[in-house]
Each structure stands twice: as C-alpha cells, then as structure tokens.
Design a protein around this motif. Structure first.
Motif, PDB file in Angstrom:
ATOM      1  N   TYR A 106      52.965  68.822  49.992  1.00  0.00           N
ATOM      2  CA  TYR A 106      52.813  69.350  51.587  1.00  0.00           C
ATOM      3  C   TYR A 106      51.605  68.514  51.817  1.00  0.00           C
ATOM      4  O   TYR A 106      50.586  68.449  51.087  1.00  0.00           O
ATOM      5  N   GLU A 122      45.764  71.463  53.594  1.00  0.00           N
ATOM      6  CA  GLU A 122      45.362  72.321  52.394  1.00  0.00           C
ATOM      7  C   GLU A 122      46.402  73.089  51.827  1.00  0.00           C
ATOM      8  O   GLU A 122      46.050  73.296  50.650  1.00  0.00           O
ATOM      9  N   LYS A 123      47.501  73.319  52.181  1.00  0.00           N
ATOM     10  CA  LYS A 123      48.689  74.326  51.369  1.00  0.00           C
ATOM     11  C   LYS A 123      48.711  73.338  50.470  1.00  0.00           C
ATOM     12  O   LYS A 123      49.260  73.663  49.230  1.00  0.00           O
ATOM     13  N   TRP A 126      46.419  73.271  47.623  1.00  0.00           N
ATOM     14  CA  TRP A 126      46.425  74.329  46.997  1.00  0.00           C
ATOM     15  C   TRP A 126      47.834  74.241  46.059  1.00  0.00           C
ATOM     16  O   TRP A 126      47.915  74.571  44.784  1.00  0.00           O
ATOM     17  N   ILE A 127      48.857  74.026  46.542  1.00  0.00           N
ATOM     18  CA  ILE A 127      50.169  73.834  45.541  1.00  0.00           C
ATOM     19  C   ILE A 127      50.002  72.781  44.427  1.00  0.00           C
ATOM     20  O   ILE A 127      50.133  73.184  43.258  1.00  0.00           O
ATOM     21  N   THR A 160      58.083  78.737  54.965  1.00  0.00           N
ATOM     22  CA  THR A 160      56.555  78.789  54.481  1.00  0.00           C
ATOM     23  C   THR A 160      56.152  80.393  54.046  1.00  0.00           C
ATOM     24  O   THR A 160      55.662  80.487  52.947  1.00  0.00           O
ATOM     25  N   ASP A 195      55.249  81.301  50.054  1.00  0.00           N
ATOM     26  CA  ASP A 195      53.977  82.134  49.634  1.00  0.00           C
ATOM     27  C   ASP A 195      54.183  83.242  49.093  1.00  0.00           C
ATOM     28  O   ASP A 195      53.539  83.391  47.868  1.00  0.00           O
TER      29      ASP A 195
END
Length: 90
Positions: free
Chosen positions: A22, A25-26, A29-30, A67, A71
């Motif tokens: 992605y 930031e997401k 993080w992933i 999304t 999460d």
C-alpha cells in the motif's frame, strides 16, 4: 534473501513482504508488521468479499469499507463474511 518480521496477525516470526503493498504510512505499517502469509490470507478474504458482495472498487465507500475490514482482519477482530458463507477447514 527473505526478510523475517514478527507478524501482528499470526503472532509469530514469519517471512515478511518484499515491498510495501500500500502507499503511505499504512503500507509501511503492513510491510513492517504483517507477514507474507497473513497478507495472502487477507487478499483471499478480500477477494471473497468483493466477489460475493459484488463490490464496486470504483466507489470510495467500497474502498473505505475494505480498508476497515483489512484493519479488523490484521487486528484479529471479527470481519464480515459473505452472506451464507461457510468457512472450510483447511
């Protein structure tokens, strides 16, 4: 050479993703917290949701919904299933 991370979904050391899946930031993080195995499981679940619920990926609400489901999936919270879906025991 593969990268090993502690997977937040599987709660164990596992092979990491080769690149962030992605943007932003997401995605970072992933990349840092979700294993290749967990990402593949999410992709399978996401595909089932898209197909069975006939979701239109052009709709902003659909992308937001997916999304949110992603999460929840990675947090090991309850996620939506397709209507009438019965999981198989793999």
């Amino acid at each position: 050479m593969t990268r090993t991370i502690f997977c937040q979904k599987l709660n164990k050391e596992a092979e990491g993703l080769a690149v962030p899946p992605y943007p932003g930031e997401k995605g970072q993080w992933i990349y840092n917290n979700i294993s290749k195995e967990a990402w593949e499981a999410w992709q399978k679940h996401q595909t089932m949701l898209i197909n069975e619920k006939r979701l239109n990926l052009m709709e902003p609400d659909t992308r937001k919904y997916l999304t949110e489901q992603m999460d929840k999936f990675f947090a090991n919270d309850e996620v939506d299933q397709a209507d009438g879906y019965v999981p198989t025991s793999d």
